[in-house]
Every structure is written in structure tokens, then in C-alpha cells.
Motif scaffolding. Structure first.
Motif, PDB file in Angstrom:
ATOM      1  N   TYR A 195     -33.988 -99.986  51.174  1.00 32.47           N
ATOM      2  CA  TYR A 195     -35.371 -99.956  50.695  1.00 32.47           C
ATOM      3  C   TYR A 195     -36.311-100.556  51.738  1.00 32.47           C
ATOM      4  N   TYR A 232     -46.192-100.071  49.162  1.00 31.78           N
ATOM      5  CA  TYR A 232     -45.351 -98.893  48.975  1.00 31.78           C
ATOM      6  C   TYR A 232     -43.895 -99.331  49.083  1.00 31.78           C
ATOM      7  N   SER A 268     -40.211 -97.726  49.362  1.00 35.57           N
ATOM      8  CA  SER A 268     -39.620 -96.425  49.642  1.00 35.57           C
ATOM      9  C   SER A 268     -38.129 -96.539  49.937  1.00 35.57           C
ATOM     10  N   LYS A 269     -37.467 -95.402  49.827  1.00 34.03           N
ATOM     11  CA  LYS A 269     -36.041 -95.276  50.125  1.00 34.03           C
ATOM     12  C   LYS A 269     -35.881 -93.970  50.887  1.00 34.03           C
ATOM     13  N   GLN A 277     -38.892 -91.819  51.345  1.00 32.38           N
ATOM     14  CA  GLN A 277     -39.486 -91.258  50.134  1.00 32.38           C
ATOM     15  C   GLN A 277     -40.099 -92.411  49.342  1.00 32.38           C
ATOM     16  N   ILE A 278     -41.382 -92.334  49.036  1.00 36.36           N
ATOM     17  CA  ILE A 278     -42.043 -93.392  48.278  1.00 36.36           C
ATOM     18  C   ILE A 278     -41.566 -93.356  46.833  1.00 36.36           C
ATOM     19  N   LEU A 279     -41.008 -94.491  46.379  1.00 36.72           N
ATOM     20  CA  LEU A 279     -40.519 -94.612  45.005  1.00 36.72           C
ATOM     21  C   LEU A 279     -41.567 -95.229  44.088  1.00 36.72           C
ATOM     22  N   GLN A 280     -42.275 -96.228  44.617  1.00 40.75           N
ATOM     23  CA  GLN A 280     -43.300 -96.919  43.831  1.00 40.75           C
ATOM     24  C   GLN A 280     -44.482 -97.238  44.734  1.00 40.75           C
ATOM     25  N   GLU A 281     -45.649 -97.233  44.122  1.00 43.27           N
ATOM     26  CA  GLU A 281     -46.894 -97.534  44.840  1.00 43.27           C
ATOM     27  C   GLU A 281     -47.720 -98.461  43.954  1.00 43.27           C
TER      28      GLU A 281
END
Length: 98
Positions: free
Chosen positions: A69, A80, A82-83, A86-90
Motif C-alpha cells: 500500500y 490517497y 493506493s495498491k 490503483q487508488i483504493l481510498q481518497e
């Protein structure tokens, strides 16, 4: 010892403290610490990271890694998570308080 920069960010879910441990005047820094606390349960995470600058050496934000992460906080006060790019949460954060 007092770190050069002590920023506090906040939103409805987290308190975040950023500690910049580089000497004053350094444009880039690879000694930045992220301390994030979950407001609802008190869980916390401590990550090591670095500052982010553009090609003209203008400060853009901070980047921290936690295994696969990545946590990025940008000048516009967005976090942001991301993994694999790819953004998972913002999250929108409150302005930095020093």
C-alpha cells in the motif's frame, strides 16, 4: 529535538501527523514520518516516507509505503491510499496546522 516541520491533518476519520526530519533548507527529504490515528478505535500506523517534488524541485507532497500500500498526501490536502497504482481510498483533509 524538534523536527523541522510538524503538520497535523484531520478529517472525520483520522488524525495525521507528518514529521519532516531533514535539515532546514533541503528541497527534498527522504526522512519523513507519517503517524495516522483512527478516531473511532484509536488504531494507529507509523510509516516512513519521503517528500515529493516535480522536475523543477517544487514541493508537491509526501509519499509513504506500507507493504503493497502507498499513502500519498498532496499539497491540495488530499490523502490517497493506493495498491498497485490503483487508488483504493481518497480523503479530503483539513488544512495543515503548524
Amino acid at each position: 529535538f524538534t523536527p523541522l516541520e510538524q503538520c497535523t491533518y484531520e478529517n472525520e476519520k483520522f488524525w495525521i501527523k507528518i514529521l519532516n526530519l531533514c535539515p532546514e533548507g533541503n528541497i527534498t527529504c527522504n526522512k519523513v514520518v507519517y503517524v495516522g490515528v483512527n478516531k473511532s478505535n484509536g488504531d494507529y500506523i507509523i510509516l516512513n516516507g519521503n517528500s515529493i517534488s516535480d522536475t523543477n524541485m517544487n514541493f508537491k507532497g509526501y509519499s509513504f509505503k506500507n507493504g503493497i500500500y502507498e499513502y500519498n498526501i498532496f499539497k491540495n490536502n488530499f490523502l490517497y491510499i493506493s495498491k498497485n497504482n490503483q487508488i483504493l481510498q481518497e480523503y479530503q483533509l483539513e488544512l495543515c496546522e503548524k
